[in-house]
Write a protein that holds these residues in place. Structure first.
Motif, PDB file in Angstrom:
ATOM      1  N   ASN A  47      36.544  59.663  -2.029  1.00 36.62           N
ATOM      2  CA  ASN A  47      36.016  58.712  -1.039  1.00 36.62           C
ATOM      3  C   ASN A  47      36.677  58.915   0.315  1.00 36.62           C
ATOM      4  N   TYR A  48      37.960  59.280   0.299  1.00 35.02           N
ATOM      5  CA  TYR A  48      38.735  59.385   1.528  1.00 35.02           C
ATOM      6  C   TYR A  48      38.376  60.629   2.342  1.00 35.02           C
ATOM      7  N   ASP A  49      37.589  61.541   1.743  1.00 33.66           N
ATOM      8  CA  ASP A  49      37.144  62.725   2.484  1.00 33.66           C
ATOM      9  C   ASP A  49      35.840  62.473   3.250  1.00 33.66           C
ATOM     10  N   THR A  50      35.249  61.294   3.065  1.00 32.40           N
ATOM     11  CA  THR A  50      34.007  60.963   3.773  1.00 32.40           C
ATOM     12  C   THR A  50      34.323  60.419   5.156  1.00 32.40           C
ATOM     13  N   ASP A  51      33.280  60.326   6.004  1.00 31.60           N
ATOM     14  CA  ASP A  51      33.500  59.819   7.362  1.00 31.60           C
ATOM     15  C   ASP A  51      33.723  58.316   7.398  1.00 31.60           C
ATOM     16  N   VAL A  52      33.730  57.656   6.230  1.00 34.65           N
ATOM     17  CA  VAL A  52      34.147  56.249   6.171  1.00 34.65           C
ATOM     18  C   VAL A  52      35.642  56.143   6.477  1.00 34.65           C
ATOM     19  N   PHE A  53      36.403  57.156   6.024  1.00 34.90           N
ATOM     20  CA  PHE A  53      37.863  57.095   6.138  1.00 34.90           C
ATOM     21  C   PHE A  53      38.484  58.155   7.051  1.00 34.90           C
ATOM     22  N   THR A  54      37.790  59.248   7.284  1.00 28.69           N
ATOM     23  CA  THR A  54      38.437  60.335   8.035  1.00 28.69           C
ATOM     24  C   THR A  54      38.897  59.942   9.442  1.00 28.69           C
ATOM     25  N   PRO A  55      38.177  59.080  10.189  1.00 29.52           N
ATOM     26  CA  PRO A  55      38.717  58.692  11.506  1.00 29.52           C
ATOM     27  C   PRO A  55      40.070  57.985  11.399  1.00 29.52           C
ATOM     28  N   LEU A  56      40.223  57.144  10.376  1.00 23.70           N
ATOM     29  CA  LEU A  56      41.488  56.430  10.182  1.00 23.70           C
ATOM     30  C   LEU A  56      42.588  57.396   9.742  1.00 23.70           C
ATOM     31  N   LEU A  57      42.273  58.256   8.791  1.00 23.14           N
ATOM     32  CA  LEU A  57      43.284  59.204   8.295  1.00 23.14           C
ATOM     33  C   LEU A  57      43.731  60.153   9.400  1.00 23.14           C
ATOM     34  N   SER A  58      42.811  60.568  10.244  1.00 22.12           N
ATOM     35  CA  SER A  58      43.156  61.458  11.354  1.00 22.12           C
ATOM     36  C   SER A  58      44.121  60.766  12.309  1.00 22.12           C
ATOM     37  N   PHE A  59      43.844  59.504  12.626  1.00 23.62           N
ATOM     38  CA  PHE A  59      44.704  58.735  13.528  1.00 23.62           C
ATOM     39  C   PHE A  59      46.102  58.558  12.926  1.00 23.62           C
ATOM     40  N   VAL A  68      46.701  54.579   1.382  1.00 24.97           N
ATOM     41  CA  VAL A  68      47.022  53.153   1.276  1.00 24.97           C
ATOM     42  C   VAL A  68      46.803  52.456   2.619  1.00 24.97           C
ATOM     43  N   ILE A  69      47.332  53.034   3.688  1.00 28.16           N
ATOM     44  CA  ILE A  69      47.204  52.412   5.017  1.00 28.16           C
ATOM     45  C   ILE A  69      45.745  52.373   5.461  1.00 28.16           C
ATOM     46  N   ALA A  70      45.014  53.493   5.271  1.00 27.32           N
ATOM     47  CA  ALA A  70      43.612  53.553   5.695  1.00 27.32           C
ATOM     48  C   ALA A  70      42.774  52.519   4.962  1.00 27.32           C
ATOM     49  N   ASP A  71      43.045  52.340   3.680  1.00 25.77           N
ATOM     50  CA  ASP A  71      42.313  51.326   2.920  1.00 25.77           C
ATOM     51  C   ASP A  71      42.729  49.911   3.314  1.00 25.77           C
ATOM     52  N   HIS A  72      44.035  49.660   3.326  1.00 25.01           N
ATOM     53  CA  HIS A  72      44.532  48.297   3.473  1.00 25.01           C
ATOM     54  C   HIS A  72      44.226  47.690   4.840  1.00 25.01           C
ATOM     55  N   GLY A 124      28.425  50.912  -4.809  1.00 24.91           N
ATOM     56  CA  GLY A 124      29.618  51.149  -3.997  1.00 24.91           C
ATOM     57  C   GLY A 124      29.313  52.094  -2.853  1.00 24.91           C
ATOM     58  N   PHE A 125      29.331  51.576  -1.652  1.00 25.87           N
ATOM     59  CA  PHE A 125      28.946  52.366  -0.483  1.00 25.87           C
ATOM     60  C   PHE A 125      29.848  53.580  -0.305  1.00 25.87           C
ATOM     61  N   GLU A 126      31.149  53.388  -0.462  1.00 24.63           N
ATOM     62  CA  GLU A 126      32.097  54.480  -0.247  1.00 24.63           C
ATOM     63  C   GLU A 126      31.884  55.602  -1.277  1.00 24.63           C
ATOM     64  N   ARG A 127      31.604  55.218  -2.529  1.00 24.22           N
ATOM     65  CA  ARG A 127      31.352  56.228  -3.568  1.00 24.22           C
ATOM     66  C   ARG A 127      30.020  56.936  -3.332  1.00 24.22           C
ATOM     67  N   LEU A 128      29.022  56.167  -2.875  1.00 24.30           N
ATOM     68  CA  LEU A 128      27.729  56.771  -2.577  1.00 24.30           C
ATOM     69  C   LEU A 128      27.875  57.830  -1.482  1.00 24.30           C
ATOM     70  N   CYS A 129      28.646  57.495  -0.446  1.00 25.23           N
ATOM     71  CA  CYS A 129      28.884  58.466   0.634  1.00 25.23           C
ATOM     72  C   CYS A 129      29.558  59.717   0.093  1.00 25.23           C
ATOM     73  N   MET A 130      30.499  59.539  -0.818  1.00 21.81           N
ATOM     74  CA  MET A 130      31.183  60.687  -1.408  1.00 21.81           C
ATOM     75  C   MET A 130      30.177  61.588  -2.121  1.00 21.81           C
ATOM     76  N   ALA A 131      29.255  60.985  -2.884  1.00 23.23           N
ATOM     77  CA  ALA A 131      28.283  61.773  -3.638  1.00 23.23           C
ATOM     78  C   ALA A 131      27.309  62.495  -2.709  1.00 23.23           C
ATOM     79  N   ILE A 132      26.782  61.792  -1.700  1.00 21.85           N
ATOM     80  CA  ILE A 132      25.784  62.379  -0.799  1.00 21.85           C
ATOM     81  C   ILE A 132      26.407  63.440   0.096  1.00 21.85           C
TER      82      ILE A 132
END
Length: 871
Positions: free
Chosen positions: A252-264, A285-289, A238-246
């Motif tokens: 997962n939502y605290d990684t840079d996979v999601f932070t640009p969306l959450l900020s917007f 929910v919105i950032a994921d969906h 799982g890429f998102e989980r791997l990013c969270m660990a590294i």
């Protein structure tokens, strides 16, 4: 290390280990009836595991877009509530097709995680399959022994069949697996409780990041296991989980996979993330969906009411309602995230960035539509509350809100609580179960196991060059759907084209010395060409002669080649933004969906039609090239469509290299002149940014023109063969319009007279003016106008009219302002009672309501009941 670097390091690592890096398959599946979406990295390689196809490379690696919201793998309701489930996610994977096995897979996984990504070894745990006596499956001793070379034995845990035996679905490739888990808790928490106690216990910081599946078996329809032809490795991380660990995050939502969306999202909503649990969930929910919806649309799946399209619509609507309820997004918003997402992932998934305008428009229209539905649902909820006897909304009404207006039960419950009400959730669940049972019954399909008949050779399609052939049956199976039994046959070679690329499958028959079996349809199942029959041949070992329906094939080819000409003509007339978004080609018609943001004008349609017919008259010879390297095909000008999975070598169909060059696996005419005639019969909208043309060719086009001209001759006869038919028709329409205006004026005069008569007969009863009458009016509008006219005359009016409206019964109840303020009567409730007497129903506002029915003779009974209601 940012997410882009993490992804690149994975692919580079396995490339150095001799793996070929392959692109992600589309999210939406075309030729696999067992799945709606790609739900794991192994889906695109399934035929390699089953032995139906031979891999070009025995070692590959990729990052695969996956969607898990339906079927066995359904995480939708957890998404956003927790911090590690997703609808769409990336799965990093390395694969061995009959090459390396457990030893190398385990060693490389450990090397990558601990030496390249530098994850702390004392925070990692692994699991191995403990075995299962019921299925006669032993403990995975090999995996255990290989892990001992890298990690302490107390960190190797035994897992049961649920956790450590991976299966793609009810049937298909499967095998024991070895998971790698990471403990991301604080040192204090780790000291209090060892991480191994929390593995596979749904702890948000002790999570699985990588699963190494050792494919050894095939699960058959009868639930038994058989050994696969070769042993394979299928890993998924799982890429998102791997990013969270590294990146040392706890979500997962605290990684840079999601932070640009959450900020917007936070800036648009005016709220900060991690400030309130409800708004946090909505933002997640919105950032994921938006990721799932945007990439599905980019891969060719439009939101709709059925199948995969319904799943996408459901995901989007879940995001909209969370934004509507908790972030106060009352206008479309989610579409604004598409450019953010496209820019973020353009290096790895360029399909979204290149289609961001189109994808954004589709999402905007879906949001707009659902927000209107939400508004209507809230109005319906107002009516339900007004009519409620007590404080509990029944499960039946809650289900109506869900089924008709898309209100999930939690939204209905939330609104109910805000209004001091509650919902009977048990009876709602009962209604849901009834619907699921109906759906399961409709979709129930039993598929038997393949039974081998002949030698295991690779089936060959010869239908481009041959319309008939001598064949042998390789395998068969029985399927049952809606109580109908069918058989599926696979031949050693076949002239039958399998439904693909919009072109329907061939029909025809196979014939031996003793019997003739009709082929009702031909479809693809992954790499297999499957022929459908109602009867199983008596002698499966016999040699058969296969013959397709030549007439159907020829007409289908006419329409398919015309579709290519149409595509090119549309790009010439409308612009290069036009791309195919779907098609249907059969022996009767062609349907072509394409990207364009406005309705075509009559002139544009005529111009496109003219270009296609011009190319038909030029009788352009087909230039068909097989097994062309994909890069060479693109250099020829062939356009690869997003959402399609292409191999290293493709088939290129050209009708004039300056006009039409396409990648296509369908069947085509030898020269365009065979099409004969092309005629567009309709142009319409399918969805935001997608138009649809339906057209006909050859015999159907000739029949259409002949019938149209015949109809025109009949019209001429009716007009006594005028010199100018158009002028005569226009004159007749103007005369009709003038007469309608006179009739309307006459009816209005009658209505005014009736209104005055009713006003003169108004009686003062119990302090208000009562009008209780049976009337005859010309239209429902006239009835409404009379009611409002009388309301303007009497502010203390109670009006009840039982009306004959052109032979149909209607009831109208109107209250004046003063009487309505007393809440003494409710027009909507009264009209529902009265409507029973005419066998109908209706409703409306507290001061005005109407109802229609079927029983005209019940109008007198309406008046009798009305007298009782107002006493």
């Amino acid at each position: 290390m940012d997410s882009g670097s993490i992804r690149r390091k994975f692919l580079e690592f396995f490339e150095k280990k001799g793996h070929t890096i392959v692109p992600s398959a589309p999210l939406v599946l075309k030729n696999d009836p067992t799945l709606l979406f790609t739900n794991s990295g192994m889906v695109q390689f399934k035929d390699y595991f089953l032995g139906n196809a031979q891999p070009k490379n025995r070692r590959v690696a990729d990052t695969q877009k996956c969607l898990r919201v339906s079927g066995k793998h359904n995480d939708l309701e957890e998404v956003g509530i927790d911090t590690y489930h997703h609808t769409m996610f990336e799965m990093l994977g390395n694969w061995s097709f009959g090459d390396y096995f457990k030893k190398d897979a385990i060693a490389w996984a450990w090397e990558l995680l601990t030496e390249e990504y530098k994850l702390p070894k004392d925070r990692l745990y692994v699991t191995v399959f403990e075995g299962d006596a019921k299925e006669n499956l032993p403990f995975d001793q090999d995996a255990y022994d290989f892990w001992k070379e890298h990690i302490a034995e107390d960190r190797i845990l035994r897992g049961n069949k649920k956790d450590n035996f991976w299966e793609m679905g009810e049937t298909g490739p499967c095998g024991p697996c070895s998971e790698i888990h990471v403990d991301l808790r604080s040192e204090e928490e780790v000291k209090r409780l060892p991480g191994k106690e929390l593995v596979n216990q749904s702890h948000p910081q002790v999570i699985e990041i990588w699963n190494n599946v050792f494919m050894e078996f095939n699960r058959k329809a009868d639930k038994s296991l058989e050994k696969l032809p070769a042993q394979h490795v299928d890993t998924g991380m799982g890429f998102e989980r791997l990013c969270m660990a590294i990146q040392k995050k706890t979500s997962n939502y605290d990684t840079d996979v999601f932070t640009p969306l959450l900020s917007f999202i936070g800036q648009a909503a005016g709220v900060a993330y991690k400030n309130n649990e409800k708004t946090d969930i909505a933002m997640r929910v919105i950032a994921d969906h938006v990721r799932a919806v945007a990439f599905a649309i980019a891969d060719g799946q439009l939101p709709s009411n059925t199948g995969a399209g319904y799943v996408i619509r459901r995901i989007l609507r879940r995001a909209v309602r969370y934004g509507f309820t908790f972030l106060n997004f009352k206008e479309p918003f989610i579409y604004k995230l598409v450019p953010v997402l496209g820019n973020q992932l353009k290096e790895v998934f360029p399909e979204l960035e290149s289609q961001k305008e189109y994808v954004g428009k589709v999402i905007f229209e879906e949001e707009t539509s659902f927000l209107r539905t939400l508004e209507k649902g809230l109005k319906r909820l107002d009516i339900i509350q007004a009519e409620l006897k007590g404080q509990v909304i029944s499960g039946t009404l809650a289900f109506e809100l869900y089924d008709t207006f898309g209100f999930p039960i939690d939204l209905t419950s939330l609104i109910a609580r805000e209004r001091g009400l509650s919902v009977d959730e048990d009876s709602f669940k009962a209604e849901m179960e009834k619907q699921k049972s109906r759906s399961k019954a409709d979709a129930a399909k039993e598929t038997g196991d393949w039974i081998t008949v002949g030698a295991e050779v690779k089936p060959e399609f010869i239908g481009y060059d041959h319309l008939e052939a001598d064949i042998r049956i390789l395998r068969y199976r029985k399927i049952k759907q809606k109580n109908k039994e069918l058989f599926q046959l696979v031949f050693d070679r076949t002239p039958f084209y399998a439904e693909s690329g919009g072109q329907v499958g061939d029909t025809g028959y196979i014939e031996s010395v003793n019997e003739k079996i009709y082929i009702q349809d031909t479809r693809k199942e992954n790499e297999l060409i499957v022929h459908f029959t109602e009867v199983l041949p008596e002698n499966l070992q016999a040699s058969f002669h296969a013959q397709i329906d030549k007439q159907k094939r020829q007409l289908s080819m006419d329409n398919h080649s015309a579709t290519h000409l149409l595509h090119a003509a549309l790009r010439q007339v409308l612009g290069k933004h036009v791309e195919q978004k779907g098609s249907l080609v059969n022996d009767r018609m062609l349907r072509f969906d394409f990207s364009h943001f406005s309705a075509m004008t009559a002139g544009e349609i005529q111009k496109v039609e003219h270009i296609v017919n011009q190319k038909i008259r030029e009788n352009i010879a087909l230039d068909e090239r097989r097994n062309v390297p994909i890069e060479d095909a693109k250099k020829l000008g062939a356009m690869a469509l997003f959402g399609e999975k292409y191999g290293d070598h493709v088939r290129v169909i050209t009708f004039d290299p300056k006009f039409s060059v396409e990648l296509c696996g369908g069947t085509h005419v030898r020269a365009t002149g065979q099409i004969g005639l092309f005629k567009i019969v309709s142009e319409s909208s399918v969805a935001a940014g997608v138009r649809r043309i339906e057209a006909i060719t050859a015999d159907e086009a000739e029949r259409y023109v002949s019938e149209s001209l015949g109809l025109l001759d009949q019209v001429r006869d009716l007009f006594k063969n005028p010199k100018d038919l158009l002028a005569s028709t226009q004159g007749l329409l103007e005369e009709k319009h003038a007469l309608e205006k006179k009739l309307e004026a006459f009816q209005q005069e009658q209505a005014n007279q009736l209104k005055d008569q009713l006003a003169s007969r108004a009686q003062k009863v119990n302090g208000y003016h009562l009008i209780l009458e049976k009337v005859t009016v010309s239209s429902a509008d006239a009835l409404k106008n009379i009611a409002y006219g009388l309301r303007n005359q009497f502010d203390d009016l109670l009006l009840i009219l039982a009306a004959d409206v052109e032979g149909k019964p209607q009831v109208a109840v109107m209250l004046g302002d003063k009487l309505a303020e007393t809440n003494r009567y409710h027009a909507g409730n009264m009209v529902k009672e009265l409507a029973r007497e005419i066998g109908g129903g209706g409703g409306g506002q507290p001061f005005f309501a109407t109802a229609g029915g079927k029983n005209l003779d019940g109008l007198s009974a309406v008046l009798e009941k009305a007298r009782k209601l107002i006493q």
